[in-house]
Design a protein around this motif. Structure first.
Motif: not given
Length: 741
Positions: A192-208
Motif C-alpha cells: 500500500h506504500i509502494g516503495g521498493s525493498f531496496a529503498e526501505a533497506d537503504t533507510m534501515a541500514l543507514e538508521m543502524g
C-alpha cells in the motif's frame, strides 16, 4: 527536456505557487533565490506556500514551452520565523480556514510564536475575537497535518528517497507515520506504500538497523513473494523462499526460515503442504487460487438436464446462421448445453469464433441472457465485431475500481452483488490470471454457465498463475480442442506456418508468397530502416494498408530493435514534428499530437467522455490503444481518443502512456491486426521462445512480414522452454473433484 547539469543546490524563499496537485504533492512554484533572481522550480512540495524558505537540490532543464526550469529531486523546507514572513505564509492560504484577515489577527496577537501556538495550543487561538473554538481546532488540525507531512518528508528525503513515499505514508498512517517508520523502516516496502525493498533497506541500514533484524528478514521474504508473483508464480516452495531471501540480503537460511514462521503466525504469509510441496503464498493469492478452485470444482459437478432436442436445435442454428458445423463443433454445442462450465481451445483458423457465435445463438434460442467478455479492450472490441453483441473487458464487467485508500483494486460485482446473467462467454482465457479469474467466478450467479475460450499454446498471463492451461490439464472440466483448419483458412500461410511453429517444425521462410513474407536483414540498422519504410511507404502505397492498420511487434522493449527504439524511429516517419502540432517532452520521450499511444497500467479512476459528450464513464485499462488528440500547455494536460472514449491526462500522469506503433508480443495478446511486422534479432533466450513467435504470428489477420534473421526465427521454434510457474490450481481441482485422493 534536456538535463543540463549535474545536481545543484539552490536556496531561497517561495514567492508564489503556480500549480499544485493535492494528491501527490507535485508543485510548480516561483523561488526568490539568494542572488535576487526569481526562478521556476518543479518538484514534490506538498502544502508549499509563499513565505517559506527552501533549499532545493536538483538540476536545470529546458521546458519546450515554459523555458528554463529547476527540477528539484530533494528539498529542505524551513518555515518562516519572522512575524512578517509568517503573515505572508498564512495570508497565502497555506492553512485551511486562514485568509489574509484571520492571518493578520493571529500574527498581531502572537507574533513570532504564531506557528507554535497553531500547532500546540489551539485554545489560545479561540481567545481572538472572530475565531470560535471549533474554527481554532480546525486551523490547528490543518497546520498539524502540514507539519506532520513536512517532518515525514524531510525524514524520508534525508535518506535520498522519493518524496511521494512520505505522502503515501501520511495518507495511510496519519500522525503516527513518522514514529512507525522510525520503528520499522520496512513499512515503506509494503504494497500500500509502494516503495521498493531496496529503498526501505537503504533507510534501515543507514538508521543502524541490524542486518539480522527480524523486521528486515521478514520484509525481504515478503518482497520475494511479491516480486515472484510478477513473474507468474502464485507461491514459492518454502526451501526456495528461504534460500533466495538469504541470498538477497546476505543472511543465513535458518534465519530466513525462522522469519517465515513468524510471518505464518502473524497471517502475513499463508502456508500449505500440497502435492508434496511446502507452499508459501501471499494471502491474497492463496485465497484467489483456493477460492477459484472451489468455484470451478462446484461448477464441474453441475449438469443441466435440458429438455431440448439437441440435433434439431443444432440444425435450426445451422439454417439460421447459414453454416454447417463440423463434428467437433457439434460436440462443443452439446457440451455447452449440458454443462455449467466448459473449455474450448484451438489454434488459428480452427473455428473458435464460429463456436462462440453458435453457442451465443444457442443460448439466445433457449432464453439465456449471455454476457461476452475478454481480458483486454482490443479483444472485447473484436468479440463485439465478430458476434454483433456488445462485449466488455472483464474489469469493466466487474466494475473494477480503486478502494478508498487509492492503493488496491476492488470489484463492484462480487458475491454480494452478482452479475445479471445466465451465462458468460470469456474469450482469450490464456491472458487471465488467477486474481481476475477468481473475481469473475465470485461474481457469477450460482446457476450461471461459463464458457472459457482461448489458445492454450499462446503466452500465459502476465499476472500470477497459468489458469487456462491448469484448467485444461486438470482434466476435470469438459474441454474441446479444435484441431481442424477450415477451408477458408487452408490457403493461409499465416495459419499453416503458425501450426508448424506450434508443432516445433521449421516453415520455409524463403517462400515469400500469399500472406506470409520474410525480409532477411542481418544488421540492426537495415532492419529498422526496412520496418520504417514498410510502415510509411510500401504497405500504404503498394498494398493499400494504412499505417493505422499496421502493428510492429518485437519480443523485447530494449536494444536497437526493441519497442522503445522502434517507436522513436516510427514517430519520425509516421508523425514528424510540424509547426501546427503541439508536443510535450516527458523524460526522454516526446509526446506529439497525432501519436499512437498505449495505456500501460489499469487506471480505474480516469474519466472519459464519448466524442459527442453524450456518454461518460471511468477507467482506461492496460493495453488500451489511442491517439493523442490535443496537448494543452496552459492546463498542462493532453487528451487521448481510445476508440471513441476521450480521456484527459495531466502531464504528471504521462508515465502511464507509451508510444504504440511498436509493442512487445506480450502486449499484443488478445488482439488481431490487419498487418503485422515482426522484428527479429538475436537476444535473450528467455524472450526468444516458441510461444512468443507463435503468439506474434497469430496476431496477423491478412499479412505477416518477418524482418530480420532466419536463424533467430528457427532458434525461437527450437527453444521450447516453458518456464515453470508455481501454482496449485490443477492439483486443487483434481483433489476437489475426487480424481486424486
Amino acid at each position: 527536456m534536456d538535463l543540463e547539469n549535474e545536481l545543484t543546490e539552490i536556496s531561497g524563499t517561495v514567492e508564489s505557487v503556480i500549480y499544485k496537485n493535492e494528491e501527490n504533492g507535485y508543485t510548480v512554484l516561483r523561488l526568490n533565490d539568494q542572488a535576487g533572481a526569481v526562478i521556476t522550480v518543479v518538484g514534490c512540495f506538498p502544502y508549499a506556500s509563499a513565505g517559506e524558505s527552501m533549499i532545493v537540490t536538483g538540476a536545470w532543464m529546458n521546458h519546450a514551452v515554459h523555458g528554463r526550469q529547476f527540477k528539484a529531486e530533494f528539498a529542505q523546507r524551513l518555515l518562516p520565523t519572522t512575524a512578517n514572513a509568517i503573515y505572508d505564509y498564512l495570508a497565502g492560504g497555506s492553512v485551511r480556514g486562514v485568509g489574509p484577515a484571520t492571518a493578520s489577527l493571529i500574527v498581531n496577537e502572537f507574533g513570532e510564536k504564531t506557528l507554535e501556538v497553531m500547532e500546540n495550543s489551539p485554545q489560545l487561538l479561540a481567545k481572538i475575537r472572530g475565531i470560535s473554538a471549533a474554527k481554532a481546532e480546525q486551523i490547528s488540525k490543518s497546520f498539524r497535518r502540514q507539519a506532520g507531512v513536512r517532518r515525514l518528508m524531510e525524514f524520508v528525503c534525508s535518506f535520498g528517497l522519493r518524496p511521494i513515499l512520505a505522502m503515501r505514508m501520511y495518507k495511510f498512517y496519519g500522525d503516527d507515520a513518522l514514529s512507525l517508520l522510525r520503528d520499522n523502516p520496512y513499512i515503506l516496502a509494503t504494497e500500500h506504500i509502494g516503495g521498493s525493498f531496496a529503498e526501505a533497506d537503504t533507510m534501515a541500514l543507514e538508521m543502524g538497523v541490524d542486518s539480522y533484524s527480524k523486521n528486515r528478514i521478514c520484509a525481504a521474504v515478503l518482497f520475494e513473494l511479491v516480486h515472484n508473483s510478477g513473474n507468474g508464480h502464485c507461491f514459492i516452495p518454502r526451501e526456495k523462499l528461504a534460500a533466495v531471501t538469504a541470498q538477497l540480503i546476505g543472511v543465513d537460511e535458518p534465519s530466513a526460515d525462522e522469519c517465515i514462521d513468524i510471518l505464518i503466525e502473524s497471517g502475513q504469509l499463508k502456508y500449505e503442504e500440497i502435492a508434496g510441496c511446502k507452499a508459501c503464498y501471499l494471502p491474497s493469492l492463496y485465497h484467489a487460487e483456493s477460492d477459484a478452485a472451489e468455484h470451478i470444482a462446484r461448477m464441474c459437478k453441475r449438469k443441466f438436464d435440458e429438455t431440448v432436442n439437441i440435433p434439431a436445435l443444432i440444425s435450426t442454428l445451422e439454417k439460421q446462421l447459414g453454416i454447417q458445423y463440423a463434428p467437433l463443433q457439434r460436440k462443443t454445442l452439446k457440451l455447452a448445453l449440458e454443462n455449467q462450465i466448459i473449455v474450448i481451445t484451438g489454434g488459428p483458423g480452427t473455428g473458435k469464433t464460429t463456436s462462440i457465435r453458435a453457442i451465443l445463438a444457442m443460448f439466445d434460442r433457449i432464453g439465456l441472457k449471455t454476457l461476452l467478455t475478454a481480458p483486454t479492450g482490443r479483444a472485447a472490441k473484436r468479440m463485439t465485431e465478430l458476434t454483433g453483441q456488445e462485449a466488455s473487458t472483464v474489469h469493466r464487467l466487474l466494475e473494477a475500481k480503486f478502494s478508498d485508500d487509492g492503493e488496491t483494486v476492488v470489484f463492484g460485482k462480487n458475491e454480494s452483488d452478482r452479475l445479471d446473467c445466465d451465462a458468460v462467454i470469456l474469450d482469450e482465457c490464456s491472458m487471465v490470471d488467477i486474481v481476475l479469474m477468481d473475481a469473475l467466478l465470485s461474481a457469477l450467479p450460482p446457476d450461471a454457465r461459463l464458457v472459457m475460450v482461448g489458445d492454450a499454446d499462446q503466452l500465459p498471463s502476465v499476472g500470477p498463475g497459468n489458469v487456462f492451461s491448469a484448467v485444461i490439464r486438470s482434466q476435470v472440466v469438459p474441454a474441446i480442442r479444435l484441431t481442424e483448419i477450415f477451408r477458408q483458412n487452408e490457403g493461409s500461410r499465416i495459419v499453416r506456418n503458425a501450426h508448424m511453429i506450434n508443432k516445433g517444425e521449421h516453415p520455409n521462410l524463403s517462400e515469400n508468397a500469399g500472406d506470409f513474407f520474410r525480409l532477411k536483414r542481418l544488421e540492426a540498422g537495415s532492419t529498422i530502416d526496412t520496418i520504417a519504410e514498410l510502415c510509411s511507404v510500401r504497405l500504404p502505397g503498394k498494398m493499400g494498408i494504412p499505417p493505422e492498420d499496421i502493428q510492429v511487434l518485437s519480443p523485447t522493449r530494449r536494444g536497437e530493435l526493441g519497442t522503445v527504439s522502434l517507436n522513436k524511429r516510427l514517430q519520425q516517419v509516421l508523425n514528424p514534428p510540424r509547426k501546427d502540432k503541439k508536443e510535450k517532452a516527458f523524460g526522454d520521450v516526446v509526446f506529439r499530437e497525432g501519436d499512437r499511444v498505449m495505456q500501460i497500467k489499469n487506471n480505474y479512476d480516469i474519466l472519459w467522455q464519448n466524442e459527442c459528450r453524450t456518454l461518460a464513464g471511468s477507467g482506461i485499462y492496460n493495453g488500451d490503444i489511442g491517439t493523442i488528440l490535443a496537448i494543452d500547455m496552459d492546463s498542462e494536460s493532453l487528451s487521448v481518443n481510445f476508440d471513441g472514449r476521450i480521456a484527459s491526462y495531466g502531464f504528471d500522469s504521462l508515465i502511464e502512456l507509451e508510444h504504440a506503433w511498436a509493442m512487445t508480443v506480450h502486449k499484443s495478446q488478445g488482439s488481431e491486426y490487419r498487418a503485422v511486422i515482426l522484428s527479429l534479432s538475436p537476444g535473450s533466450q528467455m524472450l526468444l521462445t516458441r510461444d512468443v513467435l507463435y503468439t506474434a504470428v497469430t496476431r496477423a489477420k491478412e499479412l505477416l512480414i518477418m524482418v530480420g534473421d532466419d536463424a533467430t526465427a528457427y532458434k525461437m521454434i527450437d527453444n521450447f522452454r516453458q518456464s515453470k510457474r508455481y501454482s496449485a490450481l490443477r492439483v486443487r481441482l483434481r483433489k476437489l473433484c475426487g480424481v486424486d485422493q
